[in-house]
Design an enzyme around this catalytic site. Structure first.
Site, PDB file in Angstrom:
ATOM      1  N   ALA A  94      82.366  -1.936  19.109  1.00  0.00           N
ATOM      2  CA  ALA A  94      81.298  -2.375  20.006  1.00  0.00           C
ATOM      3  C   ALA A  94      81.737  -2.429  21.460  1.00  0.00           C
ATOM      4  CB  ALA A  94      80.793  -3.753  19.574  1.00  0.00           C
ATOM      5  N   LYS A  95      83.048  -2.563  21.689  1.00  0.00           N
ATOM      6  CA  LYS A  95      83.629  -2.614  23.038  1.00  0.00           C
ATOM      7  C   LYS A  95      82.914  -3.640  23.920  1.00  0.00           C
ATOM      8  CE  LYS A  95      85.367   2.127  22.871  1.00  0.00           C
ATOM      9  NZ  LYS A  95      84.791   2.542  21.580  1.00  0.00           N
ATOM     10  N   ARG A  96      82.652  -4.806  23.346  1.00  0.00           N
ATOM     11  CA  ARG A  96      81.996  -5.875  24.097  1.00  0.00           C
ATOM     12  C   ARG A  96      82.944  -6.439  25.151  1.00  0.00           C
ATOM     13  NH1 ARG A  96      77.143  -4.243  22.614  1.00  0.00           N
ATOM     14  NH2 ARG A  96      76.373  -5.058  20.617  1.00  0.00           N
TER      15      ARG A  96
END
Length: 291
Positions: A94-96
């Site tokens: 998700a690379k939040r």
């Protein structure tokens, strides 16, 4: 069981460092499914069933589901993985990267809504953007460190003159993840297979952390060089391949073709382990580039 223990268990059980990335693009689906966003679950579930005994992890990329309004299909897929591949950890890509209450909500999304075992995060906003994820006991978080894209040089490969020793930014991230940020042993790092020298450097700075290594397969990362640079007996490497496995065939045999591609990749990775190379007396060749 902690996330690290899950990785170690899956690595032993399946004798694998291979992670299959689930990046569904309906326009690339085989005949009968092509172009149909409502069949994302069907496609991915067939891939999971065909490769469940070959992998150390699965890595669904959330954008490929959200772009087709397929979040519910992602929830169903996560449940399916639990049934078809019990014990195989799932990394939600998700690379939040946000702080405070927003990060808390993203953590709930990843770990409670989707039931992921780990999530990918951008550490750009600092430790308070990472900490909310670490409150979820037993879960993992992979911090972007030295990514596989050429644009990573714009920031990751720049020196920090205000930090002792003037490390490159990615080196500083690796030190933080290995040291003060890793409060409960939940952190890992993302390092691209397209930069084996940097994998080796990150491994030296973070010897006990699991490494998630994308870029083997369609991006041209070298399997042997990747394993040689990052493998350690006590710290798993999770080598991701997505497109080269998912789209190994456009025909009705797509799941069987995916299995064959996964078997080949898994075997190439295993053959490159330094301990096995020494045992068998084989040279470490940097030429094992995957299709």
């Amino acid at each position: 069981m902690t996330f690290l223990e899950m990785l170690q268990d899956a690595q032993r059980r399946n004798d694998s460092m291979l992670c299959v990335g689930l990046d569904p693009e309906p326009r690339r689906f085989p005949a009968g499914l092509e172009g149909d966003g409502s069949r994302i679950f069907d496609f991915c579930a067939r891939i999971v069933d065909a490769t469940a005994d070959l992998v150390i992890a699965f890595k669904p990329q959330i954008a490929y589901f959200a772009a087709h309004r397929a979040e519910q299909q992602l929830e169903s897929l996560m449940s399916h993985i639990r049934r078809a591949a019990p014990g195989v950890p799932v990394i939600l890509d998700a690379k939040r990267g946000d702080i405070g209450s927003t990060a808390e909500q993203y953590a709930i999304e990843a770990f409670e809504r989707y039931g992921a075992d780990a999530v990918t995060l951008s550490p750009f906003m600092g430790f308070d953007s990472v900490q909310p994820y670490l409150k979820h006991e037993g879960k993992g978080a992979f911090l972007l460190c030295r990514t596989s894209n050429p644009g990573g040089d714009d920031l990751q490969n720049q020196r920090l003159s205000s930090v002792e020793g003037m490390p490159l930014l990615y080196e500083h991230v690796a030190r933080l993840a290995q040291g003060p940020w890793n409060l409960n042993g939940q952190l890992g790092l993302v390092v691209g297979a397209t930069y084996p020298a940097e994998i080796e450097r990150v491994r030296a700075l973070a010897p006990t952390l699991p490494l998630l290594i994308p870029g083997v397969g369609a991006q041209g990362g070298d399997a042997a060089a990747t394993v040689k640079a990052g493998w350690r007996a006590d710290a798993p490497i999770v080598v991701n391949s997505s497109r080269a496995i998912l789209y190994a065939s456009r025909g009705e045999d797509f799941a069987q073709a995916a299995r064959r591609a996964a078997q080949e990749t898994r075997a190439q990775l295993a053959a490159s382990r330094p301990d096995r190379v020494r045992q068998e007396g084989l040279p470490l060749s940097p030429s094992s580039v995957l299709p």
